[in-house]
Scaffold this motif. Structure first.
Motif, PDB file in Angstrom:
ATOM      1  N   GLY A  76      12.476  29.352 -28.239  1.00 27.32           N
ATOM      2  CA  GLY A  76      11.388  29.027 -29.011  1.00 27.32           C
ATOM      3  C   GLY A  76      11.381  27.965 -30.081  1.00 27.32           C
ATOM      4  O   GLY A  76      12.749  27.572 -30.440  1.00 27.32           O
ATOM      5  N   PRO A  77      10.136  27.695 -30.992  1.00 23.51           N
ATOM      6  CA  PRO A  77       8.870  27.952 -30.120  1.00 23.51           C
ATOM      7  C   PRO A  77       8.306  27.940 -28.593  1.00 23.51           C
ATOM      8  O   PRO A  77       7.761  28.142 -28.176  1.00 23.51           O
ATOM      9  N   ILE A  78       8.983  26.494 -28.288  1.00 23.42           N
ATOM     10  CA  ILE A  78       8.982  26.178 -26.901  1.00 23.42           C
ATOM     11  C   ILE A  78      10.181  26.489 -26.391  1.00 23.42           C
ATOM     12  O   ILE A  78      11.141  25.992 -26.366  1.00 23.42           O
ATOM     13  N   SER A  79      10.149  27.521 -25.457  1.00 21.28           N
ATOM     14  CA  SER A  79      10.940  28.212 -24.405  1.00 21.28           C
ATOM     15  C   SER A  79      10.152  27.218 -22.916  1.00 21.28           C
ATOM     16  O   SER A  79      11.487  27.443 -22.219  1.00 21.28           O
TER      17      SER A  79
ATOM     18  N   SER B  92       4.829  22.151 -38.396  1.00 14.80           N
ATOM     19  CA  SER B  92       4.849  23.645 -38.167  1.00 14.80           C
ATOM     20  C   SER B  92       6.291  24.562 -37.630  1.00 14.80           C
ATOM     21  O   SER B  92       6.199  25.637 -38.076  1.00 14.80           O
TER      22      SER B  92
ATOM     23  N   TRP C 181       8.791  28.146 -19.458  1.00 14.06           N
ATOM     24  CA  TRP C 181       8.597  28.884 -17.842  1.00 14.06           C
ATOM     25  C   TRP C 181       9.433  28.649 -16.993  1.00 14.06           C
ATOM     26  O   TRP C 181       9.404  28.310 -16.281  1.00 14.06           O
TER      27      TRP C 181
ATOM     28  N   GLU D 206      -5.150  28.383 -23.407  1.00 14.26           N
ATOM     29  CA  GLU D 206      -4.495  28.597 -24.015  1.00 14.26           C
ATOM     30  C   GLU D 206      -2.447  29.450 -24.244  1.00 14.26           C
ATOM     31  O   GLU D 206      -1.705  29.320 -25.000  1.00 14.26           O
ATOM     32  N   LYS D 207      -2.443  29.271 -22.045  1.00 12.47           N
ATOM     33  CA  LYS D 207      -0.329  29.540 -22.517  1.00 12.47           C
ATOM     34  C   LYS D 207      -0.695  27.936 -22.870  1.00 12.47           C
ATOM     35  O   LYS D 207       0.797  27.795 -23.594  1.00 12.47           O
TER      36      LYS D 207
ATOM     37  N   VAL E 133       4.258  21.904 -30.216  1.00 13.08           N
ATOM     38  CA  VAL E 133       3.897  22.089 -31.897  1.00 13.08           C
ATOM     39  C   VAL E 133       3.589  21.332 -32.545  1.00 13.08           C
ATOM     40  O   VAL E 133       4.450  19.833 -32.349  1.00 13.08           O
TER      41      VAL E 133
ATOM     42  N   LEU F 179      -1.672  26.578 -24.698  1.00 10.22           N
ATOM     43  CA  LEU F 179      -1.132  25.580 -26.643  1.00 10.22           C
ATOM     44  C   LEU F 179       0.547  25.813 -27.002  1.00 10.22           C
ATOM     45  O   LEU F 179       1.191  25.367 -27.888  1.00 10.22           O
ATOM     46  N   GLN F 180       1.296  26.887 -26.242  1.00  7.64           N
ATOM     47  CA  GLN F 180       1.971  27.414 -26.303  1.00  7.64           C
ATOM     48  C   GLN F 180       3.993  26.498 -25.947  1.00  7.64           C
ATOM     49  O   GLN F 180       4.846  26.451 -26.577  1.00  7.64           O
ATOM     50  N   CYS F 181       3.054  25.180 -25.515  1.00  8.89           N
ATOM     51  CA  CYS F 181       4.465  23.817 -25.025  1.00  8.89           C
ATOM     52  C   CYS F 181       4.005  23.158 -26.560  1.00  8.89           C
ATOM     53  O   CYS F 181       4.421  21.847 -25.923  1.00  8.89           O
TER      54      CYS F 181
END
Length: 341
Positions: free
Chosen positions: A246-249, A214, A251, A203-204, A210, A206-208
């Motif tokens: 974002g949407p990809i920032s 979208s 860590w 699920e994390k 786009v 998926l933040q990576c």
């Protein structure tokens, strides 16, 4: 004032049809399932382990541009990077595989999708559909370092006579050209160190990713205008040119911004300059890039690097939209300066 001749600018353009592949770039080149992959180093030294790798543009940019072309079923083996690795899917459908033995799940990506895989975790990728597909790849930093291979990859390669010397140089022991006692070999990552390269929860991850279509156009972009939209895809932090993070920032550090630039038929971006490196990749359609001394036409799959400070303008001269990926150096690009005249 610098005069940019057509010849000088042509040297900064790498057409898809002119890409020079390397079939022996990495240690898994003989491993069954990986023998048909082609690796490309477009800008910068890349991470190839082979002296046969051709470098199209060696000028440092603060990031590297490369590519991978594979037929259906071909696998790029499990490895880790210490700098950012971003996949722009130009063609084909792909499965990103996570974990040292692909045990930590996977994500599916297709044409137009962008995925940034976090540093210091094992990943690989497989072309899943029929036919040949191409990934355009951005790597962080001028020197992205050597690849860290999963232990099983090195073991499989050794069965086919391939080993790594210290520093990541590929050694083919099957040729008899090397006396291994005279070479300090790479021992591979220790088990305790490998255990530190943990895969984040899916699920994390998926933040990576786009997905195509979208990314939301930013009306505050200085390039925004009639028929022109610029959307942030990888924006590590809020920028001076008006983009929120974002949407990809991430860590982990990227060291660059990645945007999607769309021009409808006939749309035009006036002449302007930039203070950072700017590399353009055409996902689909056609783009005319012009400067005071000339112009060139880019097509799908082409890569072009625009000189810092050189006035440039963009126009879509075709009857279909142009979709481009733009990489700008640094995590905080400045606003462009439009040229009067």
């Amino acid at each position: 004032m610098t005069q940019w001749t057509s010849e000088a600018m042509a040297a900064r353009l790498v057409r898809y049809a002119d890409l020079v592949p390397c079939r022996t770039a990495f240690i898994d080149t003989r491993t069954p399932g990986s023998t048909e992959k082609e690796n490309f180093t477009i800008i910068g030294p890349g991470v190839s382990e082979s002296a046969d790798q051709f470098v199209h543009i060696s000028q440092p940019h603060g990031f590297n541009i490369g590519g991978a072309r594979q037929p259906g079923g071909c696998v790029n083996s499990q490895h880790s990077h210490d700098t950012a690795e971003v996949f722009v899917v130009h063609s084909g459908h792909w499965r990103l595989l996570f974990g040292p033995n692909c045990e930590d799940g996977s994500l599916e990506v297709g044409p137009g999708d962008v995925a940034s895989v976090p540093t210091r975790m094992f990943r690989g990728f497989e072309k899943t559909d029929e036919g040949t597909g191409f990934l355009w790849v951005v790597l962080g930093q001028d020197e992205p370092g050597k690849v860290t291979w999963a232990p099983a990859v090195l073991e499989a390669a050794a069965d086919f006579g391939l080993k790594l010397a210290k520093g990541g140089r590929l050694i083919d022991t099957s040729t008899g050209e090397y006396r291994l006692e005279d070479i300090e070999l790479e021992e591979g990552i220790a088990l305790d160190a490998a255990a530190q390269l943990k895969t984040p929860p899916l699920e994390k991850l998926l933040q990576c990713v786009v997905a195509k279509g979208s990314a939301v156009p930013n009306p505050a972009s200085a390039l925004s205008g009639e028929g022109v939209a610029e959307a942030g895809v990888i924006v590590p932090t809020a920028t001076s040119d008006g983009f929120p993070a974002g949407p990809i920032s991430g860590w982990w550090p990227h060291g660059f911004n990645l945007r999607q630039l769309t021009l409808q038929s006939g749309a035009y971006v006036p002449m302007h300059t930039r203070a950072e490196e700017e590399v353009i990749f055409i996902q689909s359609g056609t783009l005319e890039v012009s400067w005071p001394e000339g112009s060139l036409i880019m097509g799908a799959g082409d890569t072009f690097t625009t000189p810092i400070g050189m006035p440039r303008a963009f126009r879509n001269t075709a009857s279909v939209p142009c979709e481009a990926v733009v990489v700008r150096g640094g995590e905080d690009p400045a606003r462009p300066v439009f040229v009067e005249g």
